[in-house]
Design an enzyme around this catalytic site. Structure first.
Site, PDB file in Angstrom:
ATOM      1  N   HIS A  90     -40.582  89.559  98.486  1.00 29.77           N
ATOM      2  CA  HIS A  90     -40.169  89.633  97.088  1.00 29.77           C
ATOM      3  C   HIS A  90     -39.219  90.812  96.915  1.00 29.77           C
ATOM      4  O   HIS A  90     -39.452  91.892  97.453  1.00 29.77           O
ATOM      5  CB  HIS A  90     -41.386  89.835  96.175  1.00 29.77           C
ATOM      6  CG  HIS A  90     -41.116  89.538  94.735  1.00 29.77           C
ATOM      7  ND1 HIS A  90     -40.344  90.355  93.937  1.00 29.77           N
ATOM      8  CD2 HIS A  90     -41.513  88.500  93.945  1.00 29.77           C
ATOM      9  CE1 HIS A  90     -40.284  89.837  92.712  1.00 29.77           C
ATOM     10  NE2 HIS A  90     -40.980  88.715  92.693  1.00 29.77           N
ATOM     11  N   GLY A 179     -34.079 110.519  84.287  1.00 30.73           N
ATOM     12  CA  GLY A 179     -34.276 110.939  85.665  1.00 30.73           C
ATOM     13  C   GLY A 179     -32.987 111.239  86.396  1.00 30.73           C
ATOM     14  O   GLY A 179     -31.896 111.168  85.816  1.00 30.73           O
ATOM     15  N   PRO A 180     -33.079 111.565  87.677  1.00 30.87           N
ATOM     16  CA  PRO A 180     -31.907 111.956  88.471  1.00 30.87           C
ATOM     17  C   PRO A 180     -30.975 110.781  88.739  1.00 30.87           C
ATOM     18  O   PRO A 180     -31.367 109.616  88.653  1.00 30.87           O
ATOM     19  CB  PRO A 180     -32.527 112.472  89.770  1.00 30.87           C
ATOM     20  CG  PRO A 180     -33.838 111.751  89.881  1.00 30.87           C
ATOM     21  CD  PRO A 180     -34.325 111.588  88.476  1.00 30.87           C
ATOM     22  N   SER A 184     -34.478 108.259  95.429  1.00 32.94           N
ATOM     23  CA  SER A 184     -35.266 108.771  96.544  1.00 32.94           C
ATOM     24  C   SER A 184     -35.559 107.639  97.510  1.00 32.94           C
ATOM     25  O   SER A 184     -35.922 106.540  97.099  1.00 32.94           O
ATOM     26  CB  SER A 184     -36.580 109.360  96.018  1.00 32.94           C
ATOM     27  OG  SER A 184     -37.541 109.433  97.044  1.00 32.94           O
ATOM     28  N   LYS A 187     -39.175 106.542  97.030  1.00 30.49           N
ATOM     29  CA  LYS A 187     -39.642 106.052  95.737  1.00 30.49           C
ATOM     30  C   LYS A 187     -38.752 104.980  95.121  1.00 30.49           C
ATOM     31  O   LYS A 187     -39.223 104.147  94.351  1.00 30.49           O
ATOM     32  CB  LYS A 187     -39.772 107.225  94.755  1.00 30.49           C
ATOM     33  CG  LYS A 187     -40.775 108.280  95.198  1.00 30.49           C
ATOM     34  CD  LYS A 187     -40.796 109.456  94.239  1.00 30.49           C
ATOM     35  CE  LYS A 187     -41.780 110.529  94.712  1.00 30.49           C
ATOM     36  NZ  LYS A 187     -41.777 111.714  93.797  1.00 30.49           N
ATOM     37  N   GLY A 188     -37.448 105.004  95.405  1.00 28.96           N
ATOM     38  CA  GLY A 188     -36.530 104.055  94.795  1.00 28.96           C
ATOM     39  C   GLY A 188     -36.303 104.359  93.329  1.00 28.96           C
ATOM     40  O   GLY A 188     -36.265 105.523  92.925  1.00 28.96           O
TER      41      GLY A 188
END
Length: 302
Positions: A90, A179-180, A184, A187-188
């Site tokens: 998926h 967020g940035p 990451s 983490k994505g």
């Protein structure tokens, strides 16, 4: 008991095979019970994905219980799961692939949109994960499908129509809402939205031909000229099986029976056998009933 205004949060986590990670996530989901109740967990090993459904009243403090519960699940998942080691059939954009809030039992879409924006801001700021908004939570009503296409969601990253590991991208093609600006590898990114109720409904095909499943999915989906308010993907789903995985955006207008019939027509024309379609969550009414039963049980103990 009178029905209060309720909000539902569905969180889709890119992991179903790591039992310790799932226990940690489910402990986080249970912290605020009975204020926020985990009413469903649907795991799919082929997809390596779990969908969790949380429900709470919209009132009950600042931030509301559902905000705190949803954020807790996201934080626990990001702590317990490494996207770099993930593999499944998926698509996904991150450890926490998708978070969506729905109004239930007389609640308003505006209320859950505000909740979604608040949770997205906290994920971006506190957990430092690029976070995108969609639906009523986004100022221009951007759709989930459009942001996924922009971020390359639908393109497999490894052979066999699998998604494996994390993106090597050092920047994002679309600036996140919180967020940035750099993802990451562990983490994505996270996509957070607010919409009216959506049914997730999948139809198995008894074939290993993923391209055939993709053709059928395109013909079923509104984007491909098929059924209105239906989005569909053709995905591998284990040995000798594929699926047409659908989002029914307006199930009161186009429901599961119509989708199943359309898939059967298209599959028969290609000489393919169709399995029994299934939902990945309970109905709205069942979810409300489960929450109210939990609330009644808690009240009776006091």
């Amino acid at each position: 008991m009178l029905r209060p205004a309720l909000a539902c949060c569905k969180l889709y986590i890119s992991e179903s095979r790591n039992a310790p990670a799932l226990r940690a996530i489910e402990r986080a989901a249970a912290v605020l019970r009975p204020a926020a109740v985990l009413v469903n967990a649907f795991a799919d090993d082929a997809y390596n994905r779990v969908g969790y459904t949380l429900v709470s009243r919209l009132s009950g403090g600042l931030p509301p219980p559902l905000h705190r519960a949803a954020f807790g699940v996201v934080a626990a998942a990001l702590e317990a799961v490494d996207l770099g080691s993930h593999a499944g059939a998926h698509p996904r954009l991150g450890v926490v692939d998708h978070v969506v809030f729905h109004p239930l039992a007389g609640a308003r879409l505006d209320d859950v949109a505000a909740l979604a924006r608040a949770v997205a801001t906290e994920i971006g700021d506190k957990l430092q994960v690029p976070t995108y908004l969609y639906g009523a939570a986004h100022g221009e009503g951007r759709t989930l499908a459009s942001i996924r296409r922009q971020l390359g969601y639908f393109t497999p990253t490894s052979p066999g129509n699998q998604w494996q590991g994390a993106s090597d991208a050092l920047s994002l093609p679309v600036a996140p809402d919180a967020g940035p600006g750099t993802p990451s590898r562990s983490k994505g990114v996270v996509v957070v939205g607010a919409t009216a109720w959506v049914d997730n409904y999948n139809v198995p095909l008894h074939t290993s031909d993923v391209e055939a499943a993709k053709r059928i999915a395109r013909a079923v989906s509104e984007r491909g000229g098929g059924l209105r308010s239906v989005q569909a993907m053709g995905l591998a789903h284990g040995e000798g099986v594929t699926e047409v995985a659908c989002n029914l955006l307006d199930p009161g207008r186009v429901g599961a029976e119509q989708v199943l019939e359309k898939v059967r027509q298209l599959a028969t024309a290609q000489g393919l056998a169709v399995g029994e379609g299934y939902f990945t969550d309970f109905s709205q009414e069942k979810i409300i009933e489960m929450y109210m039963q939990s609330a009644e049980a808690e009240a009776s103990q006091h």
